[in-house]
Structure formats: structure tokens, C-alpha cells
Scaffold this active site. Structure first.
Site, PDB file in Angstrom:
ATOM      1  CG  HIS A 189      22.849  -8.461  -9.407  1.00  0.00           C
ATOM      2  ND1 HIS A 189      22.946  -9.162 -10.582  1.00  0.00           N
ATOM      3  CD2 HIS A 189      22.900  -9.403  -8.415  1.00  0.00           C
ATOM      4  CE1 HIS A 189      23.051 -10.467 -10.319  1.00  0.00           C
ATOM      5  NE2 HIS A 189      23.017 -10.632  -9.021  1.00  0.00           N
ATOM      6  CG  ASN A 238      17.647 -16.332 -22.706  1.00  0.00           C
ATOM      7  OD1 ASN A 238      17.523 -15.221 -22.192  1.00  0.00           O
ATOM      8  ND2 ASN A 238      18.824 -16.878 -22.933  1.00  0.00           N
TER       9      ASN A 238
HETATM   10  P1  CNA Z   1      23.884 -12.310 -19.604  1.00  0.00           P
HETATM   11  O1  CNA Z   1      24.703 -13.369 -18.982  1.00  0.00           O
HETATM   12  O2  CNA Z   1      24.554 -11.315 -20.478  1.00  0.00           O
HETATM   13  O3  CNA Z   1      22.744 -13.053 -20.433  1.00  0.00           O
HETATM   14  C1  CNA Z   1      21.818 -12.384 -21.219  1.00  0.00           C
HETATM   15  C2  CNA Z   1      20.966 -13.429 -21.920  1.00  0.00           C
HETATM   16  O4  CNA Z   1      19.903 -12.754 -22.581  1.00  0.00           O
HETATM   17  C3  CNA Z   1      21.692 -14.245 -22.963  1.00  0.00           C
HETATM   18  O5  CNA Z   1      21.416 -15.616 -22.753  1.00  0.00           O
HETATM   19  C4  CNA Z   1      21.110 -13.767 -24.302  1.00  0.00           C
HETATM   20  O6  CNA Z   1      21.009 -14.794 -25.244  1.00  0.00           O
HETATM   21  C5  CNA Z   1      19.758 -13.277 -23.892  1.00  0.00           C
HETATM   22  N1  CNA Z   1      19.228 -12.161 -24.678  1.00  0.00           N
HETATM   23  C6  CNA Z   1      19.881 -11.049 -25.082  1.00  0.00           C
HETATM   24  N2  CNA Z   1      19.035 -10.203 -25.695  1.00  0.00           N
HETATM   25  C7  CNA Z   1      17.817 -10.825 -25.697  1.00  0.00           C
HETATM   26  C8  CNA Z   1      16.535 -10.471 -26.180  1.00  0.00           C
HETATM   27  N3  CNA Z   1      16.319  -9.307 -26.792  1.00  0.00           N
HETATM   28  N4  CNA Z   1      15.523 -11.342 -26.003  1.00  0.00           N
HETATM   29  C9  CNA Z   1      15.728 -12.540 -25.382  1.00  0.00           C
HETATM   30  N5  CNA Z   1      16.904 -12.928 -24.912  1.00  0.00           N
HETATM   31  C10 CNA Z   1      17.947 -12.073 -25.058  1.00  0.00           C
HETATM   32  O7  CNA Z   1      23.066 -11.488 -18.518  1.00  0.00           O
HETATM   33  P2  CNA Z   1      22.421 -11.987 -17.131  1.00  0.00           P
HETATM   34  O8  CNA Z   1      21.457 -10.951 -16.736  1.00  0.00           O
HETATM   35  O9  CNA Z   1      21.994 -13.395 -17.176  1.00  0.00           O
HETATM   36  O10 CNA Z   1      23.704 -11.937 -16.170  1.00  0.00           O
HETATM   37  C11 CNA Z   1      23.612 -11.357 -14.993  1.00  0.00           C
HETATM   38  C12 CNA Z   1      24.444 -10.067 -14.876  1.00  0.00           C
HETATM   39  C13 CNA Z   1      24.419  -9.158 -16.069  1.00  0.00           C
HETATM   40  C14 CNA Z   1      23.809  -9.276 -13.793  1.00  0.00           C
HETATM   41  O11 CNA Z   1      24.693  -9.216 -12.733  1.00  0.00           O
HETATM   42  C15 CNA Z   1      23.541  -7.885 -14.342  1.00  0.00           C
HETATM   43  O12 CNA Z   1      23.773  -6.911 -13.376  1.00  0.00           O
HETATM   44  C16 CNA Z   1      24.456  -7.754 -15.495  1.00  0.00           C
HETATM   45  N6  CNA Z   1      24.128  -6.750 -16.527  1.00  0.00           N
HETATM   46  C17 CNA Z   1      23.046  -5.927 -16.404  1.00  0.00           C
HETATM   47  C18 CNA Z   1      22.773  -4.994 -17.395  1.00  0.00           C
HETATM   48  C19 CNA Z   1      21.575  -4.085 -17.228  1.00  0.00           C
HETATM   49  O13 CNA Z   1      21.267  -3.673 -16.113  1.00  0.00           O
HETATM   50  N7  CNA Z   1      20.866  -3.771 -18.313  1.00  0.00           N
HETATM   51  C20 CNA Z   1      23.584  -4.913 -18.521  1.00  0.00           C
HETATM   52  C21 CNA Z   1      24.705  -5.777 -18.621  1.00  0.00           C
HETATM   53  C22 CNA Z   1      24.949  -6.685 -17.618  1.00  0.00           C
END
Ligand code: CNA
Length: 244
Positions: A121, A217
Site C-alpha cells: 500500500h 493475531n
Molecule cells: P486492521 O484491519 O486494523 O487489522 C489489524 C489486526 O491486527 C486486527 O485483527 C488486530 O486484532 C490485530 N492486532 C492489533 N495489534 C496487534 C498486536 N500487537 N499483535 C497481534 N495482533 C494485533 O489492519 P490491516 O493491516 O489488516 O488492514 C489493512 C489496512 C490498514 C492497510 O491498508 C494499511 O495501510 C492500514 N493501516 C496501516 C497502518 C500502518 O502503516 N502502521 C496503520 C493503520 C492502518
């Protein structure tokens, strides 16, 4: 060491072509909120839903509002890699891990030292002029906000757009091809910190045909039923126990 971590360590020890596929949950322990957790961005109050704001049509029509959200919520200036980013970089250095495929846009895997990173992304660290294609870093986007309504403008006058794949935009072909090849050739795939609901990225794990599929997760996902090992816990609490 608990039984599941021991099993994970044995799988890592017996593998030589590991790929890690991750999402926003990898960076929550660096203080960057994800989208769908309890304190994720989707639960915060904003004038529009986040998936609307970070879409291409919103960028084109509500550009000032887009940049207000982008500067406030998506550029996280002083974030540092956490133990998961660091262990993955160590595993790569040790020759065991061949690639990180990430949906994240925060650049933390590279900051931790990972070399082969497929950023599905894009990255908030890169921004480019839509007119002359000159590149700018994330500081430029922040510093160009003399008022929250100011748009980031290139010296040529063009609008500087994040090199981030917005909803309604396609993924970069080279990145996709590299990521799919890495996953298809892997003998072990570790998926972590992703809800696996954003497509096409989530579908990429179907290309894996290796020996060990591991899901780490906090919450349940669609990969749980096909995984050989599922750990519903924080990534840091797992990776702090893993030896490269
Ligand atoms: P999401 O949909 O927010 O899912 C995150 C998942 O991670 C959830 O199922 C949580 O339960 C799990 N989770 C959270 N913290 C932890 C941890 N410490 N240990 C284990 N599991 C954990 O995010 P996805 O990445 O699945 O969705 C995709 C989007 C989010 C992408 O397009 C990204 O660009 C976008 N995003 C990115 C960032 C970043 O770059 N850090 C931040 C926020 C969103």
C-alpha cells in the site's frame, strides 16, 4: 517457553525460505493505531469514515480534509520499530527470512533493518508532485501545513500526493509480482497483525504452498482455519521469545 512458541521455533528452525505477511497490528506496539482494534482509527470520531477519507475520489474532491486526516492520523513522525520489526530483520540477516510483505505504510520494517520489503500500500515516507514527479519526504507534508487548510505544493506549483495506495486505486504491478513470487516460493508463511479483510492484499496468502502456515493475531481471522499454528496474542509477546 509455552508449547505453541516452541512449535513456532521448531518450524522456523526447519525452514529456510520464510516470508512474513503483516498488517497494522505489527505497528500497534510502536504506538501507531491500527484500523479495526478497539482503539483503532475506525472507532475514532471524524467527520467522515476513514475508508471514505482515504479513497481517491475523496482525495480529488475534498483535498483539504484529506490532508488534515493524513497529517494528523497517518504520518507518525517519531515511531520506532518494535521487537517484531527487529526480530524479522534479524531473521532476514540470518538468511532464513526472504521477504516481508506488508500492508503498512509506516516504513518501520526498513527502519528496523529489513531489506526485502514489499509495501503493498505504499509509504507515507514518500510523496510525489502530481505534476513534475519530484519526490518529497513526510516532513515536507507536515511542514507545508502553515494552517490545517494548506495544501502541500511542489516548487513547480503541483500538488504533492502521498505515494500511498488509496481505496479505488490499483496496487503497483512490480510490488504485487514480487510479493506473490516470494509467497509462492516460501516454505513457511507467518501472517501477523492483520484482519485480512482488505483486498486484494488479503487474497495473496492463497498463493502459499509451503510447509508451515502460522497466524499470529490478537483476534480471529479467515486464515485461522487453514493455518498449521494459530496464536491469538500480541506479536511482541511471541517474537521476544523467538531466536533467529
Ligand atoms: P486492521 O484491519 O486494523 O487489522 C489489524 C489486526 O491486527 C486486527 O485483527 C488486530 O486484532 C490485530 N492486532 C492489533 N495489534 C496487534 C498486536 N500487537 N499483535 C497481534 N495482533 C494485533 O489492519 P490491516 O493491516 O489488516 O488492514 C489493512 C489496512 C490498514 C492497510 O491498508 C494499511 O495501510 C492500514 N493501516 C496501516 C497502518 C500502518 O502503516 N502502521 C496503520 C493503520 C492502518
Amino acid at each position: 517457553m509455552d508449547e505453541k512458541i516452541e512449535t513456532l521455533q521448531k518450524m522456523i528452525d526447519s525452514s529456510s525460505n520464510i516470508v512474513f505477511f503483516g498488517g497494522a497490528g505489527v505497528s500497534t506496539e510502536s504506538g501507531i493505531p491500527d484500523f479495526r482494534s478497539q482503539d483503532g482509527l475506525y472507532r475514532q470520531q471524524w467527520k467522515y469514515p476513514p475508508e471514505t477519507i482515504i479513497s481517491r475520489s475523496f482525495f480529488d474532491t475534498n483535498t483539504k480534509e484529506f490532508y488534515r486526516f493524513y497529517r494528523e492520523k497517518l504520518i507518525i513522525k517519531d515511531a520506532k520499530p518494535n521487537i517484531t520489526h527487529l526480530k524479522l530483520a534479524e531473521l532476514e540477516k540470518a538468511g532464513k527470512l526472504k521477504a516481508v510483505v506488508t500492508q503498512n505504510i509506516d516504513g518501520l520494517h526498513q527502519k528496523a533493518g529489513s531489506k526485502t520489503v514489499y509495501e503493498l500500500h505504499g509509504s507515507t515516507l514518500r510523496n510525489y508532485c502530481m505534476n513534475c514527479h519530484k519526490f518529497y519526504d513526510d516532513s515536507f507534508i507536515l511542514e507545508s501545513a502553515s494552517s490545517p487548510d494548506t495544501l502541500p505544493r511542489c516548487e513547480c506549483g503541483g500538488l504533492v500526493k502521498p505515494d500511498v495506495v488509496l481505496y479505488e486505486e490499483g496496487l503497483d504491478d512490480n510490488v504485487v509480482n514480487g510479493a506473490l513470487k516470494a509467497i509462492a516460493e516460501a516454505d513457511m508463511l507467518i501472517i501477523g497483525g492483520t484482519s485480512l479483510v482488505v483486498y486484494p492484499a488479503a487474497g495473496f496468502i492463497r498463493y502459499f504452498k509451503g510447509d508451515h502456515l502460522v497466524m499470529i493475531n490478537k483476534s480471529e481471522t479467515q486464515a485461522d482455519e487453514m493455518a498449521d499454528l494459530v496464536l491469538h496474542q500480541g506479536l511482541g509477546s511471541v517474537f521476544e521469545q523467538i531466536r533467529a
